[in-house]
Design an enzyme around this catalytic site. Structure first.
Site, PDB file in Angstrom:
ATOM      1  N   GLU A 178      -1.789  -4.411  -5.193  1.00  0.00           N
ATOM      2  CA  GLU A 178      -0.492  -5.114  -5.199  1.00  0.00           C
ATOM      3  C   GLU A 178      -0.540  -6.393  -6.032  1.00  0.00           C
ATOM      4  OE1 GLU A 178       0.988  -5.531  -1.168  1.00  0.00           O
ATOM      5  OE2 GLU A 178       1.658  -3.456  -1.163  1.00  0.00           O
ATOM      6  N   GLU A 376      -0.093   3.694  -0.394  1.00  0.00           N
ATOM      7  CA  GLU A 376       0.303   3.043   0.863  1.00  0.00           C
ATOM      8  C   GLU A 376       1.745   3.388   1.170  1.00  0.00           C
ATOM      9  OE1 GLU A 376      -0.356  -1.149   1.434  1.00  0.00           O
ATOM     10  OE2 GLU A 376      -2.187  -1.081   0.235  1.00  0.00           O
TER      11      GLU A 376
HETATM   12  C1  BG6 Z   1       0.386  -4.032   1.663  1.00  0.00           C
HETATM   13  C2  BG6 Z   1      -1.075  -4.352   1.575  1.00  0.00           C
HETATM   14  O1  BG6 Z   1       1.059  -5.188   1.307  1.00  0.00           O
HETATM   15  O2  BG6 Z   1       0.958  -3.720   2.870  1.00  0.00           O
HETATM   16  C3  BG6 Z   1      -1.865  -4.100   2.838  1.00  0.00           C
HETATM   17  O3  BG6 Z   1      -1.697  -3.759   0.475  1.00  0.00           O
HETATM   18  C4  BG6 Z   1      -1.002  -4.442   4.029  1.00  0.00           C
HETATM   19  O4  BG6 Z   1      -3.041  -4.856   2.767  1.00  0.00           O
HETATM   20  C5  BG6 Z   1       0.188  -3.516   4.035  1.00  0.00           C
HETATM   21  O5  BG6 Z   1      -1.666  -4.431   5.245  1.00  0.00           O
HETATM   22  C6  BG6 Z   1       1.103  -3.692   5.217  1.00  0.00           C
HETATM   23  O6  BG6 Z   1       1.429  -5.023   5.374  1.00  0.00           O
HETATM   24  P1  BG6 Z   1       1.299  -5.725   6.775  1.00  0.00           P
HETATM   25  O7  BG6 Z   1       1.600  -7.122   6.567  1.00  0.00           O
HETATM   26  O8  BG6 Z   1       2.261  -5.031   7.662  1.00  0.00           O
HETATM   27  O9  BG6 Z   1      -0.117  -5.480   7.201  1.00  0.00           O
END
Ligand code: BG6
Length: 478
Positions: A178, A376
């Site tokens: 990211e 993700e």
């Molecule tokens: C992304 C990241 O921003 O989203 C992860 O690459 C992160 O590291 C994921 O955990 C979800 O975000 P959050 O804040 O809900 O953990």
């Protein structure tokens, strides 16, 4: 008409990051990383960067999900779900505890050797991010993070060491997770985690952000080039947070505003995939009087180090309106963003929009015609055990199902070349934005709570069996 199926070799799996699952923050010769001095917060309560570890603060990442000690048990569960790949990162500070050493820490390398062997034992392909919001803290306190071009050299050294060492175990790599988060420079957490720089503390924050980015673009290109020299079979991608910004209305001003706002994402994929800066950013720098220091052969490095694929995260969409320009820089919002009345949001304000996933896959594929990898996607929620000790996370299943349906349309109807799908936080882990345990994404529950209580024991949620069936049917049974 029936949809075509997903390709047989589609990489179904899940994703985590070293600092969010491993724990053992000071074991095996590891040095403190920038996340080890980041306290836990909550929704609406910012995480605090304490620079040093303070006794009266809680740092959830210190123990995280204790994956460092429990990975054989976790990987056996992933194998039971039928995972074909598993995305995690290598903690830079396990390999170079301070970051500027000439020689790596062999104990750290041995940990990842053992981890990758365990995955490969089950036929699970490791997918590895080189920099996922984690760098040795020393590089920040002594060198100023990625502002300093020396950090570029240290990163390339770290990358060369791990790619050389693991080239026969890891085929799929990504450089910076990211990387575009820090474009939102007004939110300190983003710059801090991406590059160890708090832009709001800088005299010219936005210009500084672009300088940092230049160092990372060059580093990424150098690593892609080097990785291909080490082993031409390796696939090295970039990784972009892909939040599409829709125009709030069809007013031409909103449409134009949204297009400009999307450059905040495309800048990153453009440089990574095309190997040069696009005209819109060069013009912006000129207009604002920014001078980004570049070395003579940087342009050539960028040209020669284009990424092989685009890894992307997709959680939500946002709508932006020209009228709202200049506002909304909070963690869950973007500049100019306004609530979209057509979609719902999670408890953390993330707007749920499955069609947006098909939309981003299409805009990226149309723009570059390069393979994409959804590395993700997921639903952060508070999971509650019922009286039988079960977690019926139907909300998570609904979210993932709806997104897989759209992803399937992108592949089977639109012809997008999609490599795989690794939903976020397949094993419950510490939230990045809030540092909480209670914002959970996993198929595997980890018994650990925001107050630090819990014994780390693992149990399967309802989504565990659901996802096992999805993989077994290659996405046919949703
Ligand atoms: C992304 C990241 O921003 O989203 C992860 O690459 C992160 O590291 C994921 O955990 C979800 O975000 P959050 O804040 O809900 O953990």
């Amino acid at each position: 008409m029936m949809n075509k199926p997903f390709p047989e070799n589609f990489m179904w799996g899940g994703a985590v990051a070293a600092h969010q699952v491993e724990g053992a923050w000071d074991k095996g010769g590891k040095g403190p990383s920038i996340v080890d001095v980041l306290t836990s917060g909550a929704h609406g309560v910012d995480r605090v960067i304490t620079a040093e570890i303070q006794d009266d603060c809680f740092y959830a990442n210190h123990e995280a999900s204790d994956f460092y000690h429990r990975y054989p048990e976790d990987i056996a569960l992933l194998a039971e779900m039928g995972f074909r790949c598993f995305r995690t990162s290598i903690a830079w500070s396990r390999i170079f505890p301070r970051g500027d050493e000439a020689e790596p820490n062999e104990e750290g390398l041995r940990f990842y050797d053992a981890l990758f062997d365990e995955l490969l034992k089950y036929g699970i392909e490791p997918v590895i991010t080189l920099s996922h919001f984690e760098m040795p803290n020393f590089l920040v306190t002594e060198y100023g993070g990625w502002k300093n071009r020396k950090v570029l050299e240290f990163f390339v050294r770290f990358s060369a060491v791990v790619i050389n060492r693991f080239q026969h175990k890891v085929k799929y790599w990504m450089t910076f997770n990211e990387i575009n988060n820090q474009r939102n420079w007004k939110t300190p957490l983003f710059g801090y985690c991406c590059s160890g720089v708090i832009f709001t503390h800088e005299p010219n924050p936005e210009e500084c952000m672009y300088q940092v980015l230049h160092h990372q673009f060059v580093a990424s290109a150098q690593v892609v080039k080097l990785g291909h020299e080490i082993n031409p079979a390796l696939q090295i991608g970039c990784m972009i947070a892909m939040v599409p910004l829709y125009p709030f209305s069809c007013h031409p001003d909103d449409v134009m505003y949204a297009q400009e706002a999307m450059r905040e994402r495309f800048l990153f994929s453009d440089v990574h995939m095309r190997g040069h800066y696009p005209a819109y950013i060069l013009n912006e720098w000129q207009r604002k009087g920014y001078h980004i220091a570049m070395e003579a052969d940087d342009a050539q490095i960028l040209r020669e180090g284009c990424a092989d694929y685009i890894g992307l995260s997709y959680y939500m969409s946002n709508a932006v309106s020209k009228e709202n320009a200049g506002s909304g820089t909070a963690l869950s919002g973007f500049e100019g963003s306004v609530p979209n009345p057509h979609v719902k949001a999670s408890d953390w304000g993330w707007q749920i929009d499955p069609v947006g996933l098909r939309y981003v896959l299409n805009i990226l594929y149309e723009r570059y015609e390069k393979p994409l990898f959804v590395v993700e996607n997921g639903f952060g929620a508070i999971d509650k055990m019922d009286e039988k000790g079960e977690i019926n996370d139907d909300y998570r299943i609904d979210y993932l199902r709806a997104h897989i349906e759209q992803m399937k349309k992108a592949v089977t109807e639109d012809g997008v070349d999609l490599m795989g799908y690794t939903p976020w936080g397949c094993i419950d882990c510490v939230s990045f934005t809030t540092g909480q345990y209670s914002k959970r994404y996993g198929f595997i529950y980890v018994n650990k709570n925001d107050d630090g209580s819990g014994d780390f024991s693992r149990s399967k949620k309802k989504s565990f069996d659901w996802y096992r069936r999805v993989i077994a049917s290659n996405g046919e049974e949703l």
